[in-house]
Design an enzyme around this catalytic site. Structure first.
Site, PDB file in Angstrom:
ATOM      1  N   LYS A 185       8.237   4.231  17.886  1.00 17.32           N
ATOM      2  CA  LYS A 185       7.961   5.489  17.302  1.00 17.32           C
ATOM      3  C   LYS A 185       8.553   6.505  18.471  1.00 17.32           C
ATOM      4  O   LYS A 185       9.327   7.416  18.266  1.00 17.32           O
ATOM      5  CB  LYS A 185       6.578   5.881  16.847  1.00 17.32           C
ATOM      6  CG  LYS A 185       6.463   5.148  15.485  1.00 17.32           C
ATOM      7  CD  LYS A 185       4.718   5.264  15.383  1.00 17.32           C
ATOM      8  CE  LYS A 185       4.292   4.680  13.770  1.00 17.32           C
ATOM      9  NZ  LYS A 185       2.925   4.508  13.719  1.00 17.32           N
TER      10      LYS A 185
ATOM     11  N   ASP B 107       4.409  -0.733  17.843  1.00 21.10           N
ATOM     12  CA  ASP B 107       4.691   0.125  16.839  1.00 21.10           C
ATOM     13  C   ASP B 107       4.819   1.684  17.491  1.00 21.10           C
ATOM     14  O   ASP B 107       5.744   2.308  17.190  1.00 21.10           O
ATOM     15  CB  ASP B 107       3.469   0.152  16.045  1.00 21.10           C
ATOM     16  CG  ASP B 107       3.559   1.182  14.916  1.00 21.10           C
ATOM     17  OD1 ASP B 107       4.355   1.068  14.109  1.00 21.10           O
ATOM     18  OD2 ASP B 107       2.894   2.209  14.838  1.00 21.10           O
TER      19      ASP B 107
ATOM     20  N   LYS C 217      10.060   2.339  11.301  1.00 18.18           N
ATOM     21  CA  LYS C 217      10.356   2.594  12.839  1.00 18.18           C
ATOM     22  C   LYS C 217      10.895   1.534  13.491  1.00 18.18           C
ATOM     23  O   LYS C 217      11.690   1.674  14.573  1.00 18.18           O
ATOM     24  CB  LYS C 217       9.180   3.192  13.350  1.00 18.18           C
ATOM     25  CG  LYS C 217       7.732   2.503  13.188  1.00 18.18           C
ATOM     26  CD  LYS C 217       6.907   2.764  12.004  1.00 18.18           C
ATOM     27  CE  LYS C 217       6.149   1.255  11.605  1.00 18.18           C
ATOM     28  NZ  LYS C 217       5.000   1.800  10.838  1.00 18.18           N
TER      29      LYS C 217
ATOM     30  N   GLY D  83      -5.038  -0.004   4.887  1.00 23.75           N
ATOM     31  CA  GLY D  83      -3.497  -0.040   4.686  1.00 23.75           C
ATOM     32  C   GLY D  83      -3.175   0.591   5.845  1.00 23.75           C
ATOM     33  O   GLY D  83      -1.959   1.177   6.011  1.00 23.75           O
TER      34      GLY D  83
ATOM     35  N   GLU E 143      11.695  11.033   8.111  1.00 19.61           N
ATOM     36  CA  GLU E 143      10.528  11.769   8.486  1.00 19.61           C
ATOM     37  C   GLU E 143       9.340  10.817   8.575  1.00 19.61           C
ATOM     38  O   GLU E 143       8.361  10.797   9.694  1.00 19.61           O
ATOM     39  CB  GLU E 143      10.159  12.871   7.533  1.00 19.61           C
ATOM     40  CG  GLU E 143       9.122  13.790   7.824  1.00 19.61           C
ATOM     41  CD  GLU E 143       9.233  14.427   9.567  1.00 19.61           C
ATOM     42  OE1 GLU E 143      10.148  15.281   9.386  1.00 19.61           O
ATOM     43  OE2 GLU E 143       8.213  13.915  10.222  1.00 19.61           O
TER      44      GLU E 143
ATOM     45  N   VAL F 200       7.588   8.145  11.598  1.00 16.14           N
ATOM     46  CA  VAL F 200       6.682   8.574  12.744  1.00 16.14           C
ATOM     47  C   VAL F 200       5.786   9.663  12.423  1.00 16.14           C
ATOM     48  O   VAL F 200       6.177  10.572  11.700  1.00 16.14           O
ATOM     49  CB  VAL F 200       7.690   9.249  13.823  1.00 16.14           C
ATOM     50  CG1 VAL F 200       6.547   9.608  14.961  1.00 16.14           C
ATOM     51  CG2 VAL F 200       8.719   8.416  14.272  1.00 16.14           C
TER      52      VAL F 200
ATOM     53  N   THR G 267       1.036  -1.240   0.059  1.00 11.02           N
ATOM     54  CA  THR G 267      -0.015   0.018   0.092  1.00 11.02           C
ATOM     55  C   THR G 267       0.602   1.211   0.038  1.00 11.02           C
ATOM     56  O   THR G 267       0.658   2.016  -0.903  1.00 11.02           O
ATOM     57  CB  THR G 267      -0.882   0.026   1.214  1.00 11.02           C
ATOM     58  OG1 THR G 267      -1.598  -1.035   1.227  1.00 11.02           O
ATOM     59  CG2 THR G 267      -1.777   1.047   1.377  1.00 11.02           C
TER      60      THR G 267
ATOM     61  N   GLY H 292      -1.377   5.265   6.533  1.00  9.63           N
ATOM     62  CA  GLY H 292      -2.105   5.124   5.121  1.00  9.63           C
ATOM     63  C   GLY H 292      -1.159   5.543   4.053  1.00  9.63           C
ATOM     64  O   GLY H 292       0.091   6.256   4.379  1.00  9.63           O
TER      65      GLY H 292
ATOM     66  N   GLU I  53       0.168  -2.833  10.521  1.00  9.30           N
ATOM     67  CA  GLU I  53       1.228  -3.488  10.015  1.00  9.30           C
ATOM     68  C   GLU I  53       0.878  -4.660   9.489  1.00  9.30           C
ATOM     69  O   GLU I  53      -0.280  -5.105   9.737  1.00  9.30           O
ATOM     70  CB  GLU I  53       2.064  -3.554  11.111  1.00  9.30           C
ATOM     71  CG  GLU I  53       2.495  -2.263  11.943  1.00  9.30           C
ATOM     72  CD  GLU I  53       3.330  -1.493  11.043  1.00  9.30           C
ATOM     73  OE1 GLU I  53       4.526  -1.878  10.745  1.00  9.30           O
ATOM     74  OE2 GLU I  53       2.836  -0.206  10.877  1.00  9.30           O
TER      75      GLU I  53
HETATM   76  N1  HSE Z   1       0.501   0.728  11.483  1.00  9.58           N
HETATM   77  C1  HSE Z   1       0.929   2.094  11.916  1.00  9.58           C
HETATM   78  C2  HSE Z   1      -0.047   2.884  12.314  1.00  9.58           C
HETATM   79  C3  HSE Z   1       1.440   2.635  10.149  1.00  9.58           C
HETATM   80  O1  HSE Z   1      -1.093   2.399  12.301  1.00  9.58           O
HETATM   81  O2  HSE Z   1       0.285   3.947  12.889  1.00  9.58           O
HETATM   82  C4  HSE Z   1       1.885   3.963  10.441  1.00  9.58           C
HETATM   83  O3  HSE Z   1       3.265   3.879  11.106  1.00  9.58           O
END
Ligand code: HSE
Length: 338
Positions: free
Chosen positions: A193, A189, A96, A175, A118, A121, A15, A292, A178
């Site tokens: 970050k 996740d 990340k 999308g 960039e 995060v 995606t 996204g 993860e």
């Molecule tokens: N899976 C992550 C989220 C994607 O939902 O924030 C963007 O880093």
């Protein structure tokens, strides 16, 4: 001036990768030369000038001026970026997890100004460059943030009464999630970050394991629990925080209840958001999309343009900052397991 377009290799064309490839085509100074994919036959929308697809990493990396890594995961991604770096390419990554967990490899590349990250995060919402740029003039006192788009989406859907499983399926369809959505739901996740951000503003050598121990996800939140919070005028969110207890820096990623008027709630649904409190600047709120394809592509493309213009990526913090005196908790009420 060099008239030859800069050659960009994109590792990963899911995606986000497909959105990046389409968006890079808007810039005539760039040529998307190759994209690394696992499945050569999967249907993808790669725009009017699709790159050569290959499942062979060496073929994808061949001759690239800039390598964009969108593979996710920590091992193959780091190994391929090592090959790209050795070949002299500039690196751009939205990864990340690799930045957080393989800092011993990535840190020297970042220190050399060779990595744009960039998009790692808050996707296209500029927070890495803000912390590595203008906000460096203040000593950080605390940082509180909504860093995972999937968890925000899941909680908002459950607040509206939808069950967890169908909300997650929709987040995957859009999308946001993860490849392994446990990384989102279990808070990892957001922890990755937070690690990236904490290194930029306070602790340049912060190890992932130190943050990892303080991570809790949202699996214990249910529509019923969220409805009970709403009756108290509270909204649950997965909040990532860096703060000081006066003696040391502290970290956490955990579900928390926030009042309706909280800055992290006022930014509206579907947003990532970050409140940075600095000694000189006071409170700064940065908010926008955090997941996204196109929202992420925006930051990736910006980093590629910076790289081909010869400008360095964000610089790490030069030295660890001592923990400041404790500051107010910003009305964040940690939610217990049940
Ligand atoms: N899976 C992550 C989220 C994607 O939902 O924030 C963007 O880093």
């Amino acid at each position: 001036m060099d008239a030859r377009p800069s050659r960009v290799a994109v590792l990963g064309a899911g995606t986000v990768g497909a959105a990046v490839i389409r968006s890079l085509q808007r810039h005539p100074q760039l040529q998307v030369a190759a994209a690394l994919v696992r499945n050569l036959r999967a249907p993808r929308d790669l725009g009017d000038r699709p790159p050569r697809l290959t499942a062979d990493p060496d073929e994808a990396l061949e001759g690239a001026d800039v390598v964009v890594e969108l593979l996710g995961g920590t091992e193959l991604s780091t190994e391929l970026m090592r090959r790209a770096a050795e070949g002299g390419a500039r690196l751009v990554s939205a990864n990340k997890a690799a930045l957080a967990e393989r800092w011993e490899v990535w840190g020297p590349w970042v220190a050399a100004g060779r990595v744009g990250f960039e998009a790692s995060v808050m996707a296209g919402t500029p927070v890495v460059s803000a912390l590595a740029g203008p906000l460096r003039g203040s000593r950080p006192l605390a940082l509180h943030a909504l860093l995972n788009g999937t968890c925000g989406f899941l909680i908002e859907r459950m607040e509206a009464g939808e069950d967890f499983a169908s909300a997650l399926a929709e987040a995957q369809r859009r999308g946001y999630a993860e490849a392994d959505p446990a990384l989102d739901v279990d808070g990892l996740d957001a922890g990755h970050k937070l690690t990236v951000l904490a290194r930029l503003c306070a602790l340049p050598e912060l190890g992932w394991e130190r943050v990892r121990r303080e991570v809790r996800g949202i699996r214990t939140l249910t529509p019923e629990r969220l409805a009970a919070l709403a009756r108290r005028g509270r909204r649950a969110r997965l909040v990532a925080s860096l703060w000081s207890d006066g003696a040391s820096w502290r970290f956490a990623v955990r579900p928390a209840a926030l009042p309706e008027h909280h800055p992290l709630i006022c930014v509206g649904p579907g947003r990532n958001a970050l409140v940075f409190r600095g000694d000189l600047v006071g409170e700064v709120l940065i908010a926008g999309p955090g997941a996204g394809g196109e929202a992420t592509a925006s930051a990736v493309v910006a980093d590629v343009l910076e790289a081909v213009a010869g400008r360095p990526g964000p610089a790490p913090l030069e030295r660890e900052l001592p923990p400041p005196p404790p500051s107010a908790a910003l009305e964040i009420e940690e939610l217990p397991e049940s």
